[in-house]
Design an enzyme around this catalytic site. Structure first.
Site, PDB file in Angstrom:
ATOM      1  N   GLY A   1       0.819  -1.217   0.000  1.00 22.58           N
ATOM      2  CA  GLY A   1       0.000   0.000   0.000  1.00 22.58           C
ATOM      3  C   GLY A   1       0.844   1.254   0.000  1.00 22.58           C
TER       4      GLY A   1
ATOM      5  N   THR B   1       1.557   3.283  -2.337  1.00 28.38           N
ATOM      6  CA  THR B   1       1.039   4.406  -3.133  1.00 28.38           C
ATOM      7  C   THR B   1      -0.110   5.132  -2.431  1.00 28.38           C
ATOM      8  OG1 THR B   1      -0.400   2.869  -4.307  1.00 28.38           O
ATOM      9  CG2 THR B   1       1.696   3.397  -5.372  1.00 28.38           C
ATOM     10  N   GLY B   2      -0.546   4.624  -1.282  1.00 27.78           N
ATOM     11  CA  GLY B   2      -1.658   5.245  -0.556  1.00 27.78           C
ATOM     12  C   GLY B   2      -1.198   6.393   0.332  1.00 27.78           C
TER      13      GLY B   2
ATOM     14  N   LEU C   1      -0.095  -2.130   4.866  1.00 27.72           N
ATOM     15  CA  LEU C   1      -1.054  -1.021   4.752  1.00 27.72           C
ATOM     16  C   LEU C   1      -2.019  -1.208   3.587  1.00 27.72           C
ATOM     17  CD1 LEU C   1       1.371   2.042   5.255  1.00 27.72           C
ATOM     18  CD2 LEU C   1       0.354   0.534   6.965  1.00 27.72           C
TER      19      LEU C   1
ATOM     20  N   GLN D   1      -8.455  -2.412   0.441  1.00 31.28           N
ATOM     21  CA  GLN D   1      -9.610  -1.714  -0.123  1.00 31.28           C
ATOM     22  C   GLN D   1     -10.135  -0.981   1.108  1.00 31.28           C
ATOM     23  OE1 GLN D   1     -12.207   0.171  -0.846  1.00 31.28           O
ATOM     24  NE2 GLN D   1     -13.540  -1.446  -0.099  1.00 31.28           N
TER      25      GLN D   1
ATOM     26  N   TYR E   1     -14.304  -8.873  -2.693  1.00 29.90           N
ATOM     27  CA  TYR E   1     -12.973  -8.351  -3.012  1.00 29.90           C
ATOM     28  C   TYR E   1     -12.335  -7.744  -1.752  1.00 29.90           C
ATOM     29  CZ  TYR E   1      -9.281  -5.515  -5.008  1.00 29.90           C
ATOM     30  OH  TYR E   1      -8.067  -4.951  -5.272  1.00 29.90           O
TER      31      TYR E   1
ATOM     32  N   THR F   1      -7.986  -0.935  12.553  1.00 31.65           N
ATOM     33  CA  THR F   1      -8.775   0.288  12.425  1.00 31.65           C
ATOM     34  C   THR F   1      -9.826   0.461  13.521  1.00 31.65           C
ATOM     35  OG1 THR F   1     -10.545   1.255  11.079  1.00 31.65           O
ATOM     36  CG2 THR F   1     -10.134  -1.057  10.728  1.00 31.65           C
TER      37      THR F   1
ATOM     38  N   GLU G   1     -12.683   1.295  12.920  1.00 31.46           N
ATOM     39  CA  GLU G   1     -13.939   0.766  12.384  1.00 31.46           C
ATOM     40  C   GLU G   1     -14.322  -0.553  13.056  1.00 31.46           C
ATOM     41  OE1 GLU G   1     -16.385   1.441   9.759  1.00 31.46           O
ATOM     42  OE2 GLU G   1     -15.740   3.429  10.359  1.00 31.46           O
TER      43      GLU G   1
ATOM     44  N   TYR H   1     -16.034  -3.962   5.184  1.00 32.45           N
ATOM     45  CA  TYR H   1     -14.662  -3.496   5.428  1.00 32.45           C
ATOM     46  C   TYR H   1     -14.244  -3.844   6.861  1.00 32.45           C
ATOM     47  CZ  TYR H   1     -10.919  -0.232   6.682  1.00 32.45           C
ATOM     48  OH  TYR H   1      -9.750   0.309   7.152  1.00 32.45           O
TER      49      TYR H   1
ATOM     50  N   LYS I   1     -11.378  -6.495   8.289  1.00 36.93           N
ATOM     51  CA  LYS I   1     -10.282  -6.048   9.158  1.00 36.93           C
ATOM     52  C   LYS I   1     -10.304  -6.779  10.506  1.00 36.93           C
ATOM     53  CE  LYS I   1      -7.977  -2.747   6.901  1.00 36.93           C
ATOM     54  NZ  LYS I   1      -6.531  -2.582   6.839  1.00 36.93           N
TER      55      LYS I   1
END
Ligand code: NAP
Ligand code: G4F
Length: 377
Positions: free
Chosen positions: A9, A11-12, A86, A89, A101, A133, A135, A157, A161
């Site tokens: 991750g 590029t995030g 990291l 989605q 996905y 997270t 979340e 999501y 996680k």
């Protein structure tokens, strides 16, 4: 010898800030980048080194969290001291549209990394940070939320996680791996993806005041988030992997704000006062007055006429497309453990974060307008 880190991750948002931090600390940073039709390295271009250069401290590898063989080959080749997982989605609303996905990348992807380390017999060498997270707390069972607060995920999501969180702990206990969860509350920055709420707001504000957007359509304005700056949060990721023992930590500021208040604060920063009226789907935010001195200082006199014409108009509206089937109403973290054990404290306040985001978005939008008007196709 330089330490070697692998960042999935890269590029995030977080990948970019973490790369910068680790390079400054002398690491050789390897990153996994998935193939896409555009390069998509904007956030790390300032760190990028030509592959033909001999002494690179940033190396990119094509890869994907859904491809175990590829992940194992990369890990085997670079033998990292630390892996920061990291890649994800990471959009909660999108996870309702792409649940399978999301589970594959976020849940099984984490398992693939852990299993590669085990198979490659790197369990004693490689430390792993898992991007967990807030979340996970979802329908929060207590407030503020800390490491011992029970989880109640409210989206595909968050459920993905949850698996990643527990499989990380399981590998730590089963194979004695140095594997840790950072339970990070929301963190934002000028690098934040444009469809997350804070960036959507700062970008829309810039476009509205510079005259290329009329209205901003939003979802639930009443939910509360504990927002920090991503720059502070990647420091915590690094510290988590430098401890004597692997453990899990909540990282948060301890202050929660509604989306509505974030909008009010953001507009006020450049001299615009909004008034919210109505309820639910009929709620709107109208520009009621303007502090011209602040506006001129922050945005520029050139744009004063554009904003004067918008006084009395509704610039914020609601569109139910942005509502989620199940919402997380309140996230507020208690990071006492991190303060005490990692000696981590956030440097940025919410005001500083908003200033940083608005400044960059105004610059970017002005650049966009300039090139849009001068480019000829
Ligand atoms: P982000 O900006 O959305 O970055 C996600 C990264 O994952 C991007 O580099 C993306 O690549 C990559 N990725 C997505 N699917 C992939 C796949 N199949 N294979 C390989 N790479 C893939 O997220 P972020 O805000 O930096 O967050 C970093 C991590 O922390 C995520 O795991 C997120 O879930 C978690 N987290 C974030 C926050 C927060 O508030 N930011 C809070 C808690 C936890 P592309 O650039 O190609 O899309
Ligand atoms: O900015 P958001 O999309 O972030 P959310 O859902 O809290 O998730 C982010 O933070 C998590 C940590 O807690 C990360 F794990 C996750 O990867 C991601 O980075 O939405 C924040 C709130 C939600 O309550 C949402 O319903 O804003 C509300 N909202 C209202 N209108 C909106 C909008 N969110 C988005 N994205 N777009 C809207 O128009």
């Amino acid at each position: 010898m330089n330490k070697i880190a692998l960042i999935t991750g890269i590029t995030g948002q977080d990948g970019a800030y973490l790369s910068e931090l680790l390079i400054k600390k002398g690491y050789i940073v390897h990153g996994i980048k998935r193939r896409s039709s555009l390069l998509n390295t904007n956030r790390i271009d300032h760190l990028y080194k030509d592959p033909n250069q001999f002494d690179r401290n940033l190396v990119l590898h094509y890869g994907d969290m859904t491809d175990s063989i590829n992940l194992t080959r990369i890990i085997s080749k670079i033998q990292p001291d630390e892996i920061y997982n990291l890649a994800a989605q990471s959009h909660v609303k999108v996870s309702f549209d792409t649940p399978e996905y999301t589970a594959n990348v976020n849940g099984l992807g984490t398992l693939r990394i852990l299993e590669s380390i085990r198979l490659l017999k790197l369990t004693n060498k490689t430390r792993i940070y898992q991007a967990s997270t807030s979340e996970l707390y979802g329908l929060a069972q207590e407030t503020p939320q800390k490491e011992t607060t029970p989880f109640y995920p409210r989206s595909p999501y968050a459920a993905s996680k949850l698996y990643a969180y527990w499989i990380t702990i399981n590998y730590r206990e089963a194979y004695n791996m140095f594997a840790c969860n950072g339970i990070l509350f929301n963190h934002e920055s000028p690098f934040r993806g444009e469809t997350f709420v804070t960036r959507k707001i700062t970008q829309a504000l810039s476009r509205i005041v510079l005259g290329i957007q009329n209205e901003l359509y939003m979802g639930n304005l009443s939910s509360k988030r504990d927002w920090g700056h991503a720059k502070d949060y990647v420091q915590a990721m690094y510290l988590i992997l430098q401890q004597d023992k692997p453990d899990d930590y909540v990282i948060a500021t301890g202050i929660a704000t509604t989306i509505r208040d974030f909008i009010l604060k953001t507009f006020k920063k450049i001299g615009i006062n909004l008034l919210f009226k109505g309820k639910g789907i009929n709620e709107t935010g109208m520009i009621i007055d303007l502090d011209e001195d602040i506006f001129i200082t922050k945005v520029g006199e050139l744009y004063l006429d554009i904003i004067r014409k918008k006084i009395g108009l509704d610039v914020i509206k609601i569109n139910s497309t942005y509502f989620r089937p199940t919402e997380v109403e309140l996230l507020l973290g208690d990071a006492t453990k991190a303060y005490n054990k990692l000696l981590w404290k956030p440097h940025y306040t919410l005001d500083m974060l908003i200033d940083d985001m608005i400044t960059k978005d105004l610059e970017e939008t002005k650049r966009y307008i300039k090139t849009r008007h001068t480019k000829q196709y």
